[in-house]
Design an enzyme around this catalytic site. Structure first.
Site, PDB file in Angstrom:
ATOM      1  N   CYS A  78       0.794  -1.233   0.000  1.00 32.37           N
ATOM      2  CA  CYS A  78       0.000   0.000   0.000  1.00 32.37           C
ATOM      3  C   CYS A  78       0.824   1.280   0.000  1.00 32.37           C
ATOM      4  O   CYS A  78       0.720   2.088  -0.929  1.00 32.37           O
ATOM      5  CB  CYS A  78      -0.932   0.011   1.218  1.00 32.37           C
ATOM      6  SG  CYS A  78      -2.074  -1.364   1.297  1.00 32.37           S
ATOM      7  N   HIS A 139      -3.052   6.570   4.165  1.00 32.51           N
ATOM      8  CA  HIS A 139      -1.925   5.695   4.514  1.00 32.51           C
ATOM      9  C   HIS A 139      -0.569   6.246   4.080  1.00 32.51           C
ATOM     10  O   HIS A 139       0.336   5.495   3.711  1.00 32.51           O
ATOM     11  CB  HIS A 139      -2.129   4.287   3.939  1.00 32.51           C
ATOM     12  CG  HIS A 139      -1.436   3.226   4.763  1.00 32.51           C
ATOM     13  ND1 HIS A 139      -1.477   1.883   4.448  1.00 32.51           N
ATOM     14  CD2 HIS A 139      -0.686   3.316   5.892  1.00 32.51           C
ATOM     15  CE1 HIS A 139      -0.782   1.195   5.331  1.00 32.51           C
ATOM     16  NE2 HIS A 139      -0.291   2.047   6.221  1.00 32.51           N
TER      17      HIS A 139
END
Length: 598
Positions: A78, A139
């Site tokens: 990610c 994130h």
């Protein structure tokens, strides 16, 4: 004569105004809607070959637009993948490549993240007059030096509006789902704490029963030390749902911890409302979904409806959400002036499963490997679909190598942004999408496992072949498995990888599953391929040590630097209480979003 003349004169301004309006419509820059799913496998989607999971809305996007069959993420995890997507540059240029076991950001209270000196496509479009919004997962960090500086926050990276998860959805957010963060370390520290407690209890018993004369001050000191040692790991790790599982609107924490069950509906509603608010002006919406990352949702309307358990249910819910967002665009009459894009940040997580739920991660089709597995295709080949009625040909399929990093230069082009920029690793996709070009500008593509370059892809001019050389590959465990089931996620260093000299070489055109390594006997160009690959790697590495001419103009008016501090060191990753986003008074953080107006 006066009346007709007067009428004519009065009519001229109306004609002029009408001309301006028409001209404004023609000249108006297109709206952009980017839809990214989390951990989606390319084999999960109907138009990419799946015939057991229903994804009619995504399939319709493909039939009405352009489908990319070799769309590649810059990293199989990610944080680095999203950094590359946002900046059009490999994550290593932003300091977001890992050297050790931790390959993504672990705490919202850490100081690592997308550096303030970086430039995102949102910031570039914002400078071109776009209203920009991010709804969903980020994130890429929040704070640098103190709570509230928001140096890594989406608002500081070009998004004028933000609503969503500044971290990610992960197992710790739901009671009973286990932990994703340093689970083995938590187990070890818990055992050490129990041993320390047992030892201290034994010493107390020895003193109470008079077996030995143990100084009371020593016992108090040992007790205090035990409490401190327990607190140092227990507070950051056992309260992860409160520290990481939060929702923010812009820079305000509005829910802590978040109610996971209602997150999908709230994200969809926020995305739809953003579009409705900005119907009369060019906008960029990045809809970064919480699906299909674990923990999997249990939405009643979709529970038990698929043929593949809870993961299949989540996929079909994801598809429905995509359909709702597309319907919002179309119902507002924006379709012909809106570029819509669908993708995933990387491949599905093969190792994520349990006996109760079954498979929790995605299917990567015929491609080898998955999430966190370096350069294997299963971890980096993702869906890529573009729809723009009247502008892009419906049903077109592009089989050339393309990258998530290509979105940055593509959006710059569409926004008519011609200002100087840094060295970019992506290329404008519009010629390929429109059918004006047949060859990708990516002759070489570089694949990273953490900070380490572990594979290179070469698409030779005037050739259909696409060669890929692996310099090292992750060691699957147990032996003979198709993933890293012992560690739950593959690592990129030390004993966790095997280096290959000469490199493992495949022709993806003839062997997309990477099952038959080429040899000098089976590939006449074997030596040439390796020589060209070595030259490409050397040239690529030089871009990290030298300021390129293309960077020079940008650097004169920017604080960007030729080298960047690593954002993935333990010093920047580990939790610091003074950096923790909080609603209320720290450490008593807690609040619930007011749902009355939603």
């Amino acid at each position: 004569m006066r009346a007709p003349l007067l009428a004519h004169l009065l009519f001229l301004p109306l004609l002029s105004a009408g001309s301006d309006v028409a001209g404004g419509d023609v000249e108006r820059k297109p709206n952009i809607v980017l839809m990214m799913v989390d951990d989606l496998g390319i084999g999960d989607i109907g138009c990419y070959g799946n015939n057991t999971i229903r994804t009619p809305n995504v399939d319709k996007l493909a039939s009405e637009g352009v489908k990319l069959t070799q769309h590649i993420a810059a990293a199989p995890l990610c944080t680095p993948s999203r950094a590359a997507f946002m900046t059009g540059r490999y994550a290593a240029r932003s300091g977001l490549g890992s050297t050790g076991r931790v390959q993504v950001l672990l705490f919202l209270g850490g100081s690592g993240g997308l550096p303030p000196t970086e430039t995102t496509f949102a910031k570039r479009l914002q400078q071109q007059g776009y209203t920009t919004g991010l709804v969903g997962k980020w994130h890429l960090g929040v704070n640098c030096e103190h709570r509230g500086d928001h140096c890594h926050h989406p608002n500081q990276h070009g998004f004028s509006y933000y609503y969503g998860l500044p971290f990610t959805l992960f197992n710790d957010c739901v009671s009973g789902e286990g932990s994703d963060v340093l689970a083995d370390l938590q187990h070890t520290l818990q055992n050490l704490t129990m041993m320390l407690g047992a030892g201290l209890f034994t010493l107390v018993c020895v003193r109470v029963f008079g077996l030995f004369d143990i100084n009371l001050r020593l016992l108090v000191a040992l007790f205090s030390l035990s409490i401190l040692a327990t607190a140092l790991w227990c507070i950051p790790l056992k309260f992860l749902s409160r520290w990481n599982c939060i929702l923010m609107r812009n820079q305000e924490v509005i829910e802590q911890p978040m109610t996971v069950e209602t997150v999908p509906q709230r994200l969809l509603g926020e995305a739809q409302n953003f579009i409705k608010r900005n119907v009369d002006q060019p906008f960029l919406l990045f809809f970064s979904m919480a699906h299909v990352h674990v923990p999997l949702f249990k939405t009643p309307a979709f529970a038990g409806k698929s043929r593949h358990g809870r993961y299949g249910d989540n996929l079909e819910e994801m598809d429905w959400i995509i359909g709702q967002l597309v319907e919002t665009v179309d119902s507002l009459g924006l379709a012909n002036n809106t570029l819509m894009y669908f993708t995933s940040d990387h491949g599905g997580h093969l190792e994520d499963s349990d006996s109760k739920i079954g498979q929790k991660g995605g299917w990567n089709g015929i491609y080898k490997g998955g999430k966190a597995m370096g350069g294997w295709e299963g971890g980096i080949r993702v869906p890529g679909i573009f729809r723009w009625p009247g502008k892009l040909p419906a049903g077109r399929v592009v089989e050339e190598p393309t990258s998530l990093m290509d979105l940055y230069p593509t959006l710059k082009y569409l926004a008519k942004d011609t200002q100087p920029d840094r060295l970019l690793d992506g290329h404008n996709l519009m010629p390929l999408l429109e059918g004006k070009a047949e060859r990708s500008e990516h002759e070489f593509m570089f694949h990273y496992c953490g900070i380490y370059l572990n594979a290179v892809r070469w698409h030779p001019p005037e050739s259909d072949s696409i060669y890929k050389a692996h310099f090292f590959t992750p060691n699957f465990s147990p032996p003979g498995a198709g993933g890293c089931y012992d560690t739950k996620v593959c690592l990129c260093h030390g004993e966790y990888v095997t280096h290959h000299n000469p490199p493992l070489l495949y022709d993806l055109f003839h062997d997309p599953s990477e099952s038959r390594p080429l040899t000098p006997d089976t590939e006449p160009r074997y030596t040439e391929i390796l020589e060209q690959t070595v030259k490409a790697v050397k040239s690529h590495r030089n871009t990290f040590t030298n300021i390129q001419e293309s960077d020079a103009a940008f650097l004169k008016s920017s604080t960007d630097a030729p080298s960047v501090q690593s954002q993935m060191t333990w010093d920047k990753i580990l939790w610091r209480p003074w950096l923790q986003p909080c609603c209320g008074t720290f450490p008593f953080c807690g609040c619930k979003e007011d749902m009355t107006n939603i």
